[in-house]
Design a protein around this motif. Sequence first.
Motif, PDB file in Angstrom:
ATOM      1  N   GLY A  83       0.705  -1.302   0.071  1.00  6.22           N
ATOM      2  CA  GLY A  83      -0.442  -0.078  -0.064  1.00  6.22           C
ATOM      3  C   GLY A  83       0.926   1.283   0.129  1.00  6.22           C
ATOM      4  N   ALA A  84       0.032   2.435  -0.117  1.00 12.12           N
ATOM      5  CA  ALA A  84       0.849   3.448   0.131  1.00 12.12           C
ATOM      6  C   ALA A  84      -0.105   4.886   0.570  1.00 12.12           C
ATOM      7  CB  ALA A  84       1.381   4.202  -1.420  1.00 12.12           C
ATOM      8  N   GLY A  85       0.378   5.958   1.336  1.00 11.78           N
ATOM      9  CA  GLY A  85      -0.385   6.734   1.815  1.00 11.78           C
ATOM     10  C   GLY A  85       0.366   7.771   2.726  1.00 11.78           C
ATOM     11  N   TYR A 107       4.924   0.879   1.232  1.00 15.72           N
ATOM     12  CA  TYR A 107       5.131  -0.162   2.205  1.00 15.72           C
ATOM     13  C   TYR A 107       4.830  -1.540   1.760  1.00 15.72           C
ATOM     14  CZ  TYR A 107       0.498   0.086   3.763  1.00 15.72           C
ATOM     15  OH  TYR A 107      -0.935  -0.016   3.754  1.00 15.72           O
ATOM     16  N   LEU A 108       5.251  -2.453   2.357  1.00 12.39           N
ATOM     17  CA  LEU A 108       5.099  -4.008   2.352  1.00 12.39           C
ATOM     18  C   LEU A 108       4.296  -4.273   3.655  1.00 12.39           C
ATOM     19  CD1 LEU A 108       7.889  -5.594   0.587  1.00 12.39           C
ATOM     20  CD2 LEU A 108       5.573  -4.987  -0.536  1.00 12.39           C
ATOM     21  N   ALA A 119       2.640  -1.246   9.426  1.00 10.94           N
ATOM     22  CA  ALA A 119       3.566  -1.665   8.700  1.00 10.94           C
ATOM     23  C   ALA A 119       4.972  -1.743   9.611  1.00 10.94           C
ATOM     24  CB  ALA A 119       3.817  -0.946   7.352  1.00 10.94           C
ATOM     25  N   SER A 120       5.532  -2.617   9.521  1.00  8.56           N
ATOM     26  CA  SER A 120       6.953  -2.690  10.076  1.00  8.56           C
ATOM     27  C   SER A 120       7.903  -1.530   9.340  1.00  8.56           C
ATOM     28  CB  SER A 120       7.590  -4.209  10.219  1.00  8.56           C
ATOM     29  OG  SER A 120       8.882  -3.986  10.570  1.00  8.56           O
ATOM     30  N   ALA A 121       8.612  -0.976  10.213  1.00  7.74           N
ATOM     31  CA  ALA A 121       9.326   0.246   9.560  1.00  7.74           C
ATOM     32  C   ALA A 121      10.392  -0.077   8.732  1.00  7.74           C
ATOM     33  CB  ALA A 121      10.143   0.939  10.615  1.00  7.74           C
ATOM     34  N   ASP A 122      10.757  -1.451   8.705  1.00  2.48           N
ATOM     35  CA  ASP A 122      11.982  -1.964   7.816  1.00  2.48           C
ATOM     36  C   ASP A 122      11.191  -2.284   6.469  1.00  2.48           C
ATOM     37  OD1 ASP A 122      10.661  -4.609   8.261  1.00  2.48           O
ATOM     38  OD2 ASP A 122      12.366  -5.310   9.261  1.00  2.48           O
ATOM     39  N   ARG A 123      10.055  -2.158   6.358  1.00  2.00           N
ATOM     40  CA  ARG A 123       9.370  -2.479   4.989  1.00  2.00           C
ATOM     41  C   ARG A 123       8.659  -1.289   4.456  1.00  2.00           C
ATOM     42  NH1 ARG A 123      12.309  -6.010   5.404  1.00  2.00           N
ATOM     43  NH2 ARG A 123      12.420  -7.849   5.041  1.00  2.00           N
ATOM     44  N   VAL A 124       9.253   0.125   5.012  1.00  2.00           N
ATOM     45  CA  VAL A 124       8.393   1.501   4.605  1.00  2.00           C
ATOM     46  C   VAL A 124       9.464   2.036   3.770  1.00  2.00           C
ATOM     47  CG1 VAL A 124       7.823   3.474   5.672  1.00  2.00           C
ATOM     48  CG2 VAL A 124       6.938   1.437   6.517  1.00  2.00           C
ATOM     49  N   TYR A 125       9.026   2.879   2.426  1.00  2.00           N
ATOM     50  CA  TYR A 125       9.747   3.424   1.891  1.00  2.00           C
ATOM     51  C   TYR A 125       9.345   5.067   1.701  1.00  2.00           C
ATOM     52  CZ  TYR A 125      12.266   4.609  -2.492  1.00  2.00           C
ATOM     53  OH  TYR A 125      13.131   5.536  -3.397  1.00  2.00           O
ATOM     54  N   LYS A 126      10.042   5.905   2.030  1.00  2.00           N
ATOM     55  CA  LYS A 126       9.763   7.401   1.735  1.00  2.00           C
ATOM     56  C   LYS A 126       9.588   7.666   0.557  1.00  2.00           C
ATOM     57  CE  LYS A 126      11.182  10.083   4.674  1.00  2.00           C
ATOM     58  NZ  LYS A 126      12.480  11.041   5.390  1.00  2.00           N
TER      59      LYS A 126
END
Length: 346
Positions: A83-85, A107-108, A119-126
């Motif tokens: 997703g994204a937001g 993110y995943l 989401a876990s922070a290690d699967r988040v992309y700015k």
Amino acid sequence: MAATLADGVPDKQMAVVLEHIVEKAEDLNACLRDDVDVPGKNKPLGAQEVLVRNKFAGVNFIDTYFRTGLYKAEAPFGLGREGAGEVVGVGSEVPESICKLGDNVAYLASSTYAQYSAASADRVYKAPADVGLDVLTTLLTQGLTAQYLARDSFPLGPGKACLVQAAAGGTGQLLVQVAKALGATVIGTCSKRKSDIAKAVGCDLVLNYDELSQDEVVDRVKEATEGKGVHVAYDGVGKATYQMSMQCVRKRGTLVLFGNASGAVPPIDPLDLTKQGSIFLTRPIMGHHIEDQADFASRMDELVAWYKDGSVKVTVQATLPLSEVSESHRLLESGSTQGKVLLKTD
């Protein structure tokens, strides 16, 4: 220390929740509820979790596998893996270098067919300011799959030839473009009505599997590779095509099975690999290719760079409201998709 939440985050949300297996896509709309807890409200966010107010959720074949029971999940369970937001909550141990309140991210995670997801922070992309969230959502599961297939499952480059089954599908289009960006020769298969798409994304040779028999496809692949076959065959179709893919691989080449669009591949006798020329077989998944947040960000950075320089183009075929989740799965399972299917969740 407690997580930080933005003002206005509600207690409840709309989300897709399955209490049981749903065999038919048309029955999925009945699983949309408006009384689902928002993560971080009734149960605190984890120290390394991020809460996202979703704008888009991606629809992928793996979602249909969970819906139909091919992949097992304990009920009740949500659907969606990407997703994204906008970030509206951050755990106490999430560094600002990853994200902060108000940032747009992709993110995943699980259960993304929802207005809010954790989401876990290690699967988040700015999100870069100049790349849309719909594009980033498309570059998540499908783009990252194409990236690790071409970088890791079998490293492509100049002088390497690959076969991409379903080259005009969502993942197929991205895989063809990544392969070309790396300098490989690409043979793609698709139906005749999608030939123009496969050519447009860069296939050097397009073979129509609704006009050619599987034996004829194999013969054409061999003709195009001086009788040797491709170095690697990427097959996300599964049951209907895996034997054809295997026969297209050259001696000591690699068969990469990464999906089950036509059904699960049955067990393969190791001697079949020997008979084909001591070929290698792998069945990769994304979770084994992303080590940590830095690795995730690096892979996304490469995809975004290819997108920005025009090497990789993104096609979004349909953007549907969450209330039409049934239609999103129907489209995917119909085999008629020519790009990404997104759910608009805000």
